[in-house]
Design a protein around this motif. Structure first.
Motif, PDB file in Angstrom:
ATOM      1  N   GLN A  79     -23.913 -42.790 -35.326  1.00 51.92           N
ATOM      2  CA  GLN A  79     -25.204 -42.035 -34.822  1.00 51.92           C
ATOM      3  C   GLN A  79     -25.911 -41.986 -36.119  1.00 51.92           C
ATOM      4  O   GLN A  79     -26.529 -40.833 -36.576  1.00 51.92           O
ATOM      5  N   ILE A  80     -25.894 -43.091 -37.114  1.00 45.95           N
ATOM      6  CA  ILE A  80     -26.716 -43.087 -38.359  1.00 45.95           C
ATOM      7  C   ILE A  80     -28.041 -43.625 -37.880  1.00 45.95           C
ATOM      8  O   ILE A  80     -28.024 -45.014 -37.342  1.00 45.95           O
ATOM      9  N   GLN A  81     -29.090 -43.135 -38.263  1.00 40.41           N
ATOM     10  CA  GLN A  81     -30.589 -43.655 -37.841  1.00 40.41           C
ATOM     11  C   GLN A  81     -31.194 -44.045 -39.168  1.00 40.41           C
ATOM     12  O   GLN A  81     -30.945 -43.836 -40.351  1.00 40.41           O
ATOM     13  N   LEU A  82     -31.913 -45.481 -38.821  1.00 45.42           N
ATOM     14  CA  LEU A  82     -32.618 -46.246 -39.953  1.00 45.42           C
ATOM     15  C   LEU A  82     -34.003 -45.996 -39.821  1.00 45.42           C
ATOM     16  O   LEU A  82     -34.452 -46.191 -38.888  1.00 45.42           O
ATOM     17  N   LYS A  83     -34.729 -45.596 -40.690  1.00 40.71           N
ATOM     18  CA  LYS A  83     -36.077 -45.870 -40.766  1.00 40.71           C
ATOM     19  C   LYS A  83     -36.817 -46.467 -41.924  1.00 40.71           C
ATOM     20  O   LYS A  83     -36.490 -46.375 -43.088  1.00 40.71           O
ATOM     21  N   LEU A  84     -37.381 -47.838 -41.511  1.00 38.33           N
ATOM     22  CA  LEU A  84     -37.793 -48.755 -42.754  1.00 38.33           C
ATOM     23  C   LEU A  84     -39.436 -48.398 -42.636  1.00 38.33           C
ATOM     24  O   LEU A  84     -40.290 -48.035 -41.718  1.00 38.33           O
ATOM     25  N   ASP A  85     -40.045 -48.089 -43.936  1.00 35.40           N
ATOM     26  CA  ASP A  85     -41.461 -47.869 -44.159  1.00 35.40           C
ATOM     27  C   ASP A  85     -41.778 -48.911 -45.183  1.00 35.40           C
ATOM     28  O   ASP A  85     -41.860 -48.729 -46.526  1.00 35.40           O
TER      29      ASP A  85
END
Length: 218
Positions: A102-108
């Motif tokens: 349950q690791i979330q990745l957010k790319l900006d």
């Protein structure tokens, strides 16, 4: 241990890590297809669902195998890359490992951001750092990048986890980046923020005219 040995060792470890993920993924794909095939034998009404499963999972299996092959056969080469596109390829290999915990990745990262670099070495540093974090749970990892006049800054940040991080995490990560810096102008900074996040910034310097750029539309 010399720089080349450190780099080869890190790539071998990552190849094994990716191979385990790939084997698990393919096992799930074939198990699912086999399960639906047995249902079709009992009731042909499941045939359309089986076809859809084969199409969907088959495509995913092909993509994973292709990405794994690209990684193991990649050789050092300096060229212009789309940073976000290459990162997404690497994260596709890690997707299920992160989902499991349950690791979330957010790319900006701007989709048009292109840099001239040696992805062989940069990918190795990023993949090493991220795979070391894949055993953690219930966190959000933020990945952002910005282009400056003479360099590109790529930042990976996550909540400060203290003892939950591998014991030798920072030592091995900095050791690898130091080895890579002999072949790629890469600098690693790790900073602890007051808001209880640990920010790790990768700074690689593009010399002369080799500057990061935002590709023109069209």
């Amino acid at each position: 241990m010399q720089s080349k040995e450190i780099i080869h060792c890190a790539r071998d470890q990552l190849a094994v890590f990716f191979a385990r993920i790939l084997a698990h993924e393919l096992n799930n794909i074939f198990t699912g297809i086999d399960g639906f095939a047995q249902l079709v034998e009992e009731d042909s009404g499941y045939l359309s669902e089986l076809v859809n499963i084969i199409k969907k999972e088959g495509r995913r299996g092909i993509i994973l195998i292709r990405l794994f092959q690209e990684f193991v056969h990649r050789t050092p080469e300096e060229k212009e890359i789309n940073l976000k596109a290459e990162l997404n390829k690497m994260l596709t290999l890690l997707e299920r490992a992160f989902q499991k915990n349950q690791i979330q990745l957010k790319l900006d990262i701007d989709e048009k951001l292109k840099i001239k670099t040696n992805w062989f070495y940069l990918e190795l540093a990023l993949a090493h750092l991220l795979t070391q974090l894949s055993h953690l749970a219930n966190i959000t990892i933020n990945i952002s990048a910005r282009a400056l006049p003479d360099q590109t800054e790529l930042e990976i940040s996550l909540p400060l986890l203290g003892p939950e991080l591998p014991e030798d995490y920072f030592q091995t990560t900095f050791q690898l980046v130091q080895a890579i810096s002999k072949y790629l102008p890469l600098q690693l900074l790790a900073t602890e923020q007051e808001d209880q996040t640990c920010s790790i910034s990768f700074l690689f310097i593009l010399k002369g005219e080799e500057k990061a750029k935002i590709a023109q539309a069209g």
